[in-house]
Scaffold this motif. Structure first.
Motif, mmCIF file in Angstrom:
data_model
loop_
_atom_site.group_PDB
_atom_site.id
_atom_site.type_symbol
_atom_site.label_atom_id
_atom_site.label_comp_id
_atom_site.label_asym_id
_atom_site.label_seq_id
_atom_site.Cartn_x
_atom_site.Cartn_y
_atom_site.Cartn_z
ATOM 1 N N ILE A 105 -0.828 0.500 9.539
ATOM 2 C CA ILE A 105 -0.919 1.763 9.465
ATOM 3 C C ILE A 105 -0.986 2.498 10.629
ATOM 4 O O ILE A 105 -1.785 2.057 11.516
ATOM 5 C CB ILE A 105 -2.196 2.253 8.481
ATOM 6 C CG1 ILE A 105 -2.272 1.408 7.265
ATOM 7 C CG2 ILE A 105 -2.183 3.581 8.153
ATOM 8 C CD1 ILE A 105 -1.007 1.476 6.168
ATOM 9 N N ASP A 106 0.057 3.461 10.828
ATOM 10 C CA ASP A 106 -0.018 4.304 12.178
ATOM 11 C C ASP A 106 -1.199 5.136 12.003
ATOM 12 O O ASP A 106 -1.453 6.347 11.424
ATOM 13 C CB ASP A 106 1.421 4.990 12.147
ATOM 14 C CG ASP A 106 1.256 5.755 13.265
ATOM 15 O OD1 ASP A 106 0.422 6.066 14.254
ATOM 16 O OD2 ASP A 106 2.662 6.453 13.614
ATOM 17 N N GLN A 107 -2.212 4.865 12.914
ATOM 18 C CA GLN A 107 -3.496 5.640 13.152
ATOM 19 C C GLN A 107 -3.002 6.950 13.555
ATOM 20 O O GLN A 107 -4.112 7.929 13.362
ATOM 21 C CB GLN A 107 -4.290 5.042 14.209
ATOM 22 C CG GLN A 107 -4.907 3.389 13.826
ATOM 23 C CD GLN A 107 -5.483 3.249 12.431
ATOM 24 O OE1 GLN A 107 -6.211 4.033 12.353
ATOM 25 N NE2 GLN A 107 -4.784 2.400 11.712
ATOM 26 N N LYS A 108 -2.081 7.451 14.178
ATOM 27 C CA LYS A 108 -1.687 8.710 14.662
ATOM 28 C C LYS A 108 -1.344 9.551 13.268
ATOM 29 O O LYS A 108 -1.482 10.694 13.169
ATOM 30 C CB LYS A 108 -0.545 8.781 15.621
ATOM 31 C CG LYS A 108 -1.122 8.224 16.885
ATOM 32 C CD LYS A 108 0.256 8.325 17.957
ATOM 33 C CE LYS A 108 -0.295 7.812 19.219
ATOM 34 N NZ LYS A 108 0.669 7.713 20.124
ATOM 35 N N ASP A 109 -0.486 8.839 12.222
ATOM 36 C CA ASP A 109 -0.341 9.630 10.980
ATOM 37 C C ASP A 109 -1.477 9.315 9.987
ATOM 38 O O ASP A 109 -1.653 10.273 9.223
ATOM 39 C CB ASP A 109 0.833 8.540 10.405
ATOM 40 C CG ASP A 109 1.300 9.130 9.032
ATOM 41 O OD1 ASP A 109 1.511 10.308 9.022
ATOM 42 O OD2 ASP A 109 1.497 8.247 8.222
ATOM 43 N N VAL A 110 -2.205 8.478 9.786
ATOM 44 C CA VAL A 110 -3.558 8.723 8.889
ATOM 45 C C VAL A 110 -4.734 8.470 9.781
ATOM 46 O O VAL A 110 -5.255 7.171 10.218
ATOM 47 C CB VAL A 110 -3.239 7.290 8.054
ATOM 48 C CG1 VAL A 110 -4.401 7.644 7.088
ATOM 49 C CG2 VAL A 110 -1.863 7.436 7.454
ATOM 50 N N LYS A 111 -5.528 9.680 9.800
ATOM 51 C CA LYS A 111 -6.979 9.584 10.665
ATOM 52 C C LYS A 111 -7.960 9.237 9.774
ATOM 53 O O LYS A 111 -9.060 9.030 10.068
ATOM 54 C CB LYS A 111 -6.659 10.767 11.514
ATOM 55 C CG LYS A 111 -5.728 11.052 12.547
ATOM 56 C CD LYS A 111 -6.249 12.355 13.317
ATOM 57 C CE LYS A 111 -5.202 12.497 14.458
ATOM 58 N NZ LYS A 111 -3.793 12.451 14.058
ATOM 59 N N GLU A 112 -7.898 9.504 8.476
ATOM 60 C CA GLU A 112 -8.873 9.160 7.600
ATOM 61 C C GLU A 112 -9.296 7.659 7.339
ATOM 62 O O GLU A 112 -8.613 6.696 7.717
ATOM 63 C CB GLU A 112 -8.554 9.827 6.133
ATOM 64 C CG GLU A 112 -8.350 11.429 5.880
ATOM 65 C CD GLU A 112 -6.992 11.683 6.595
ATOM 66 O OE1 GLU A 112 -6.829 12.984 6.503
ATOM 67 O OE2 GLU A 112 -6.087 10.804 7.063
ATOM 68 N N ARG A 113 -10.433 7.550 6.922
ATOM 69 C CA ARG A 113 -10.856 5.938 6.666
ATOM 70 C C ARG A 113 -10.173 5.702 5.335
ATOM 71 O O ARG A 113 -10.814 6.240 4.358
ATOM 72 C CB ARG A 113 -12.269 6.083 6.564
ATOM 73 C CG ARG A 113 -13.105 6.371 7.949
ATOM 74 C CD ARG A 113 -14.681 6.200 7.846
ATOM 75 N NE ARG A 113 -14.973 7.316 6.807
ATOM 76 C CZ ARG A 113 -16.106 7.397 6.239
ATOM 77 N NH1 ARG A 113 -17.184 6.521 6.854
ATOM 78 N NH2 ARG A 113 -16.472 8.197 5.422
ATOM 79 N N ILE A 114 -9.415 4.681 5.232
ATOM 80 C CA ILE A 114 -8.982 4.365 4.057
ATOM 81 C C ILE A 114 -8.919 2.575 3.775
ATOM 82 O O ILE A 114 -9.419 2.115 4.488
ATOM 83 C CB ILE A 114 -7.341 4.449 4.024
ATOM 84 C CG1 ILE A 114 -6.867 3.736 5.176
ATOM 85 C CG2 ILE A 114 -6.935 6.022 3.945
ATOM 86 C CD1 ILE A 114 -5.340 3.895 5.204
ATOM 87 N N TYR A 115 -9.114 2.336 2.422
ATOM 88 C CA TYR A 115 -9.499 1.101 2.118
ATOM 89 C C TYR A 115 -8.631 0.668 1.240
ATOM 90 O O TYR A 115 -7.963 1.348 0.239
ATOM 91 C CB TYR A 115 -10.724 1.060 1.382
ATOM 92 C CG TYR A 115 -11.991 1.704 2.115
ATOM 93 C CD1 TYR A 115 -12.717 0.905 3.103
ATOM 94 C CD2 TYR A 115 -12.153 3.045 1.994
ATOM 95 C CE1 TYR A 115 -13.824 1.470 3.633
ATOM 96 C CE2 TYR A 115 -12.919 3.835 2.757
ATOM 97 C CZ TYR A 115 -14.007 2.990 3.647
ATOM 98 O OH TYR A 115 -14.879 3.754 4.354
ATOM 99 N N PRO A 116 -8.228 -0.845 0.928
ATOM 100 C CA PRO A 116 -7.177 -1.347 0.131
ATOM 101 C C PRO A 116 -7.913 -1.328 -1.187
ATOM 102 O O PRO A 116 -8.940 -1.582 -1.428
ATOM 103 C CB PRO A 116 -7.113 -2.823 0.725
ATOM 104 C CG PRO A 116 -8.307 -3.140 1.534
ATOM 105 C CD PRO A 116 -8.679 -1.835 2.062
ATOM 106 N N VAL A 117 -6.964 -1.185 -2.298
ATOM 107 C CA VAL A 117 -7.299 -1.139 -3.682
ATOM 108 C C VAL A 117 -7.356 -2.558 -4.114
ATOM 109 O O VAL A 117 -6.113 -2.937 -4.185
ATOM 110 C CB VAL A 117 -6.606 -0.034 -4.142
ATOM 111 C CG1 VAL A 117 -7.083 -0.118 -5.986
ATOM 112 C CG2 VAL A 117 -6.908 1.298 -4.020
#
Length: 239
Positions: free
Chosen positions: A88-100
């Motif tokens: 995941i591009d950290q510049k594109d997604v700054k939120e904390r996300i988790y795998p489902v």
């Protein structure tokens, strides 16, 4: 105003049920005061703390990733292996996300990443029977009657009867004596597809998850991801 457990779930801290446990065990503070009441409501201006750390109420993010082999479905790995977050591009997604849910390191294909705890819970709980379809290249030639037997159920893991939603033959390779199978499950037990075919006498050579509910690999190359569309998110939430 919303209930505290819902605010925690929407912040990606935990599913709503797990958030209730955090509240009743005294791990949550609102404006510096411990709250153990499940009916407690908070506003956008209230400050929520989990283990004395401020909970940031992030925008919801929903990604569909086509995972290659060699990546584990966790946010970190004590063995130093590559994780799905490395894709995941950290510049594109700054939120904390988790795998489902999980997808084994040696299995490729679709996995959802999000910070929506409620959606994670609904997609992973067996009662919702969310369909997940896999393509499995297995050893040996699987005849039609054998495929029907597998669909009726195969005993794995100390007597557990695994019953796929659908099993069908996609392609026979008589030269190399292998069969490409499609198998759809509505539960997510550890390495279940591999165990089913192993028990049926046809060990898996390659395995790819090609569908989650109505989401497919179309338009998502291996190692890439895309954001879910609004109608896709609504569909998943209504399952």
């Amino acid at each position: 105003m919303m209930r505290l457990q819902k605010a925690l779930a929407e912040a990606g801290i935990a599913s709503r049920r797990k958030a209730e446990e955090l509240i009743t065990s005294g791990q949550i503070k609102v404006n510096g005061v411990v709250v153990t009441e499940l009916g407690f409501k908070v506003s956008d201006t209230d400050e929520i703390f989990f283990n004395d750390e401020l909970v940031v109420r992030e925008d919801k993010v929903y990604l569909l990733l086509n995972k290659p082999k060699g990546y584990v479905s966790t946010v970190s790995d004590e063995k130093g292996r590559k994780t799905v977050l490395d894709l995941i591009d950290q510049k594109d997604v700054k939120e904390r996300i988790y795998p489902v849910g999980r997808l084994d390191s040696d299995t490729a294909g679709l996995i959802i990443l999000t910070n929506d705890g409620d959606l994670t819970y609904s997609l992973t709980h067996p009662k919702h029977e969310v369909e997940k379809e896999y393509l499995a290249r297995v050893k040996g030639i699987v005849v039609r009657n054998k495929a029907k037997e597998i669909q009726k159920g195969v005993v794995i893991d100390d007597g557990y009867l695994a019953i796929p939603k659908e099993v069908r033959i996609v392609e026979l390779d008589k030269e190399f004596q292998t069969t490409l199978m499609s198998i759809t499950l509505t539960e997510g037990k550890n390495r279940e597809v591999r165990k089913i075919f192993e028990a049926a006498g046809h060990p898996v050579i390659n395995l790819t998850r090609i569908r989650i509910a109505n989401l497919t690999t179309e338009g998502v190359g291996r190692g890439y991801y895309r954001r879910l569309k609004i109608h896709e998110i609504k569909y998943l939430k209504n399952l």
